[in-house]
Design a protein around this motif. Structure first.
Motif, mmCIF file in Angstrom:
data_model
loop_
_atom_site.group_PDB
_atom_site.id
_atom_site.type_symbol
_atom_site.label_atom_id
_atom_site.label_comp_id
_atom_site.label_asym_id
_atom_site.label_seq_id
_atom_site.Cartn_x
_atom_site.Cartn_y
_atom_site.Cartn_z
ATOM 1 N N UNK A 26 0.906 -1.261 0.267
ATOM 2 C CA UNK A 26 0.313 -0.036 0.006
ATOM 3 C C UNK A 26 1.055 0.980 0.037
ATOM 4 N N UNK A 27 1.679 0.800 0.766
ATOM 5 C CA UNK A 27 2.694 2.297 1.134
ATOM 6 C C UNK A 27 3.189 2.641 -0.349
ATOM 7 N N UNK A 28 3.979 1.904 -1.272
ATOM 8 C CA UNK A 28 4.556 1.845 -2.378
ATOM 9 C C UNK A 28 3.183 2.611 -3.817
ATOM 10 N N UNK A 29 2.292 2.699 -3.588
ATOM 11 C CA UNK A 29 1.369 2.415 -4.221
ATOM 12 C C UNK A 29 0.952 4.406 -3.861
ATOM 13 N N UNK A 30 1.102 4.420 -2.880
ATOM 14 C CA UNK A 30 0.667 5.759 -2.724
ATOM 15 C C UNK A 30 1.667 6.601 -2.151
ATOM 16 N N UNK A 31 2.974 6.336 -2.639
ATOM 17 C CA UNK A 31 4.085 6.907 -2.904
ATOM 18 C C UNK A 31 4.547 6.705 -4.237
ATOM 19 N N UNK A 53 6.924 14.410 2.400
ATOM 20 C CA UNK A 53 7.997 14.463 3.773
ATOM 21 C C UNK A 53 6.791 13.702 4.341
ATOM 22 N N UNK A 54 7.671 12.778 4.208
ATOM 23 C CA UNK A 54 7.413 10.921 5.604
ATOM 24 C C UNK A 54 7.498 11.148 7.384
ATOM 25 N N UNK A 55 6.221 11.280 8.035
ATOM 26 C CA UNK A 55 6.502 11.015 9.285
ATOM 27 C C UNK A 55 6.489 10.036 9.722
ATOM 28 N N UNK A 56 6.676 9.953 10.861
ATOM 29 C CA UNK A 56 7.471 7.707 10.818
ATOM 30 C C UNK A 56 6.240 8.364 12.154
ATOM 31 N N UNK A 57 5.728 6.917 12.140
ATOM 32 C CA UNK A 57 4.774 6.414 12.931
ATOM 33 C C UNK A 57 5.481 6.474 13.931
ATOM 34 N N UNK A 76 8.180 1.293 11.072
ATOM 35 C CA UNK A 76 8.431 2.900 10.069
ATOM 36 C C UNK A 76 9.725 1.729 9.530
ATOM 37 N N UNK A 77 10.186 0.647 9.765
ATOM 38 C CA UNK A 77 11.661 0.453 8.860
ATOM 39 C C UNK A 77 10.731 -0.499 7.635
ATOM 40 N N UNK A 78 9.778 -0.933 7.367
ATOM 41 C CA UNK A 78 9.706 -1.310 6.150
ATOM 42 C C UNK A 78 8.996 0.111 5.273
ATOM 43 N N UNK A 112 11.038 5.364 1.706
ATOM 44 C CA UNK A 112 10.845 7.114 1.488
ATOM 45 C C UNK A 112 12.258 6.984 1.158
ATOM 46 N N UNK A 113 13.392 6.119 1.797
ATOM 47 C CA UNK A 113 14.771 6.461 0.930
ATOM 48 C C UNK A 113 14.788 5.849 -0.821
ATOM 49 N N UNK A 114 14.242 4.942 -1.283
ATOM 50 C CA UNK A 114 13.978 4.517 -1.972
ATOM 51 C C UNK A 114 13.617 5.252 -3.142
ATOM 52 N N UNK A 115 12.865 6.295 -2.558
ATOM 53 C CA UNK A 115 12.208 7.647 -3.270
ATOM 54 C C UNK A 115 12.579 8.301 -3.134
#
Length: 189
Positions: free
Chosen positions: A92-97, A108-112, A133-135, A140-143
């Motif tokens: 899901x995060x990949x799709x959202x990003x 800007x991504x805010x960690x949980x 957060x690790x996931x 985020x780093x990749x993007x």
């Protein structure tokens, strides 16, 4: 729901510098954007036709809570699944990003944020924010998405900033989070 607590303060702190918006509910109040499954479903609606300069976002706290598999309602049963397990959260995060990047906005991504071991409400285990957060941080780093590490910011002050036995923050805690969010946004506007 954590950002519900700090959005108004962010709007006030950035008045005259930035027009801070968030999705609204049917009554015109701030919408709780919930977990990534809801986010994937609603992201196009939330973005609309607006040309965004900066998008500060987070998902995780709803994803990691346990829900009844049949009803989808919050659960305190450890046998019930999480709303989105780490594998689904990643997808899901990949799709959202991907969708957020397509806007051309600075992201800007805010960690949980962390919480005590036995918060009230649905079952949430205190070790889960670090896992989610690790996931998210790998994505985020990749993007090349900027990180606002609200987890690290809140953890040493949790007792002072958070409501007792809760995942949510006190008024003072929400103000401190707002200041941290504003600091990161000011880096890109």
């Amino acid at each position: 729901s954590i950002s519900l607590g700090y959005t108004k303060a962010v709007q006030e702190l950035l008045a005259g510098k930035a027009n801070v918006q968030r999705p609204l509910n049917a009554k015109g109040g701030f919408l709780n954007c919930q977990g990534t499954t809801f986010g994937v479903e609603k992201i196009d609606e939330w973005l609309g036709e607006t040309k965004w300069d900066v998008i500060h976002f987070n998902f995780g706290l709803h994803d990691l809570k346990h829900v009844d598999a049949e009803t989808g309602k919050n659960s305190n049963n450890p046998e019930d699944p999480q709303q989105a397990d780490p594998k689904q959260y990643k997808k899901n995060m990949k799709a959202i990003v991907k969708r957020l990047k397509a806007t051309g906005a600075s992201l800007i991504f805010a960690t949980t944020t962390p919480y005590p071991d036995k918060p009230g409400g649905p079952l949430r285990r205190a070790d889960q924010p670090a896992i989610y957060n690790k996931v998210a941080l790998k994505i985020m780093k990749r993007n090349k998405v900027m990180i606002n590490d609200l987890y690290a910011f809140a953890l040493p002050r949790l007792e002072k900033l958070q409501q007792p036995n809760n995942v949510h923050f006190s008024k003072e805690g929400s103000m401190e989070l707002a200041k941290q969010v504003v600091e990161k946004i000011l880096l890109v506007i």
